[in-house]
Design a protein around this motif. Structure first.
Motif, short mmCIF file in Angstrom:
data_model
loop_
_atom_site.label_atom_id
_atom_site.label_comp_id
_atom_site.label_asym_id
_atom_site.label_seq_id
_atom_site.Cartn_x
_atom_site.Cartn_y
_atom_site.Cartn_z
N GLY A 187 -8.12 -7.11 -23.79
CA GLY A 187 -6.89 -7.83 -23.50
C GLY A 187 -7.27 -8.83 -22.32
N GLN A 188 -6.18 -9.80 -22.19
CA GLN A 188 -6.27 -10.83 -21.31
C GLN A 188 -6.23 -10.66 -19.69
OE1 GLN A 188 -3.48 -9.90 -22.13
NE2 GLN A 188 -2.09 -10.28 -20.67
N GLY A 189 -5.88 -9.21 -19.20
CA GLY A 189 -5.86 -9.01 -18.03
C GLY A 189 -4.61 -9.02 -17.38
N THR A 190 -4.18 -8.26 -16.42
CA THR A 190 -2.89 -8.30 -15.72
C THR A 190 -3.37 -8.27 -14.19
OG1 THR A 190 -0.87 -7.67 -15.34
CG2 THR A 190 -2.46 -5.99 -15.85
N LEU A 191 -2.60 -9.04 -13.36
CA LEU A 191 -3.40 -8.95 -11.82
C LEU A 191 -2.69 -7.99 -10.95
CD1 LEU A 191 -4.91 -10.18 -9.26
CD2 LEU A 191 -3.10 -11.89 -9.23
N VAL A 192 -3.14 -7.27 -10.35
CA VAL A 192 -2.56 -6.28 -9.38
C VAL A 192 -2.93 -6.48 -8.05
CG1 VAL A 192 -2.36 -3.76 -8.62
CG2 VAL A 192 -2.22 -4.30 -11.21
N THR A 193 -2.01 -6.88 -7.11
CA THR A 193 -2.17 -7.04 -5.59
C THR A 193 -1.53 -6.17 -4.76
OG1 THR A 193 -2.31 -9.53 -6.45
CG2 THR A 193 -2.04 -8.80 -4.05
N VAL A 194 -2.50 -5.66 -4.00
CA VAL A 194 -1.89 -4.44 -3.06
C VAL A 194 -1.93 -4.84 -1.70
CG1 VAL A 194 -2.06 -1.89 -2.33
CG2 VAL A 194 -2.62 -2.63 -4.78
N SER A 195 -0.87 -4.83 -0.92
CA SER A 195 -1.11 -5.63 0.22
C SER A 195 -1.00 -4.31 1.42
CB SER A 195 0.42 -6.40 0.88
OG SER A 195 1.64 -5.82 0.27
N SER A 196 -1.64 -4.83 2.48
CA SER A 196 -1.83 -3.65 3.58
C SER A 196 -0.37 -3.66 4.66
CB SER A 196 -3.09 -3.87 4.22
OG SER A 196 -3.16 -5.00 4.78
N ALA A 228 0.84 -1.31 0.09
CA ALA A 228 0.15 -0.07 -0.05
C ALA A 228 0.98 1.19 -0.16
CB ALA A 228 -1.01 -0.04 1.20
N GLY A 229 0.50 2.20 -0.96
CA GLY A 229 1.19 3.51 -0.89
C GLY A 229 2.31 3.43 -2.05
N GLY A 230 2.43 2.24 -2.67
CA GLY A 230 3.39 2.19 -3.90
C GLY A 230 2.86 2.29 -5.17
N SER A 231 3.71 2.20 -6.15
CA SER A 231 3.36 2.62 -7.60
C SER A 231 3.53 1.27 -8.42
CB SER A 231 4.11 3.49 -8.03
OG SER A 231 3.84 4.87 -7.16
N LEU A 232 2.61 1.29 -9.48
CA LEU A 232 3.08 0.39 -10.49
C LEU A 232 2.48 1.08 -12.07
CD1 LEU A 232 1.13 -3.11 -9.32
CD2 LEU A 232 3.94 -2.68 -9.84
N SER A 251 0.03 5.73 -5.07
CA SER A 251 -0.71 5.76 -3.92
C SER A 251 -1.71 4.66 -3.87
CB SER A 251 -1.24 7.01 -3.52
OG SER A 251 -0.52 8.16 -3.63
N LEU A 252 -1.18 3.34 -4.20
CA LEU A 252 -1.84 2.24 -4.48
C LEU A 252 -2.67 1.89 -2.93
CD1 LEU A 252 -0.08 0.43 -7.11
CD2 LEU A 252 -2.33 0.99 -7.17
N LYS A 253 -3.93 1.35 -2.87
CA LYS A 253 -4.76 0.90 -1.89
C LYS A 253 -5.07 -0.44 -1.96
CE LYS A 253 -6.80 5.53 -1.64
NZ LYS A 253 -8.06 6.32 -1.42
N PRO A 254 -5.09 -1.23 -0.88
CA PRO A 254 -5.65 -2.74 -0.94
C PRO A 254 -6.76 -2.73 -1.81
CG PRO A 254 -4.86 -2.29 1.44
CD PRO A 254 -4.88 -0.73 0.65
N GLU A 255 -8.00 -1.72 -1.69
CA GLU A 255 -8.84 -1.98 -2.48
C GLU A 255 -8.70 -1.66 -3.89
OE1 GLU A 255 -8.46 0.19 0.23
OE2 GLU A 255 -9.48 1.83 -0.15
N ASP A 256 -7.69 -1.20 -4.31
CA ASP A 256 -7.29 -1.23 -6.03
C ASP A 256 -7.02 -2.75 -6.58
OD1 ASP A 256 -5.47 1.63 -4.94
OD2 ASP A 256 -7.39 1.41 -6.41
N THR A 257 -6.91 -3.58 -5.54
CA THR A 257 -6.36 -5.22 -5.92
C THR A 257 -7.38 -5.69 -6.91
OG1 THR A 257 -5.23 -5.83 -3.84
CG2 THR A 257 -6.27 -7.42 -4.95
#
Length: 123
Positions: free
Chosen positions: A114-123, A13-17, A84-90
């Motif tokens: 597209g086929q999709g790419t998984l984003v996982t935001v940990s708290s 959480a708080g990071g960027s991609l 500023s990623l949040k867990p709810e952005d997962t």
């Protein structure tokens, strides 16, 4: 037409991609491009869209000020910078392309996905 999304991963959480989506098979500049996402157990939701030339964008209220959509027509690529990623952005993030004339297009109007790419935001 093929859309290949990449750039997902695990971030705190708080990071960027930065997500990327490369389009092939048809002139990229002819598409309105967008990002959508689908969280586990939830419906797919709109995230952001960008006009053919890149001069106009629209972002969902939930990501305004944190996410930015952009495109490089010379590279046939659309990007989603996520800060500023949040867990709810997962979610699984999908890129989509629309050949219609309206901007922003209705979510139901996109022609290619597209086929999709998984984003996982940990708290």
């Amino acid at each position: 037409v093929q859309l290949q999304a990449s750039g997902g991963g695990l971030v705190q959480a708080g990071g960027s991609l930065r997500l990327s989506c490369v389009v092939s098979g048809r002139a990229f500049s002819g598409f309105v491009m967008a990002w959508f996402r689908q969280a586990p157990g939830k419906e797919r939701e709109f995230v952001a869209t960008i006009s053919r030339g890149g001069g106009a964008t629209d972002h969902a209220d939930s990501v305004k000020g944190r996410f930015t959509i952009s495109r490089n027509n010379a590279k046939n690529t659309v990007y989603l910078q996520m800060n500023s990623l949040k867990p709810e952005d997962t979610a699984v993030y999908y890129c989509a392309a629309d050949t219609g004339l309206r901007f922003p297009p209705p979510s139901s109007e996109y022609d290619y996905w597209g086929q999709g790419t998984l984003v996982t935001v940990s708290s």
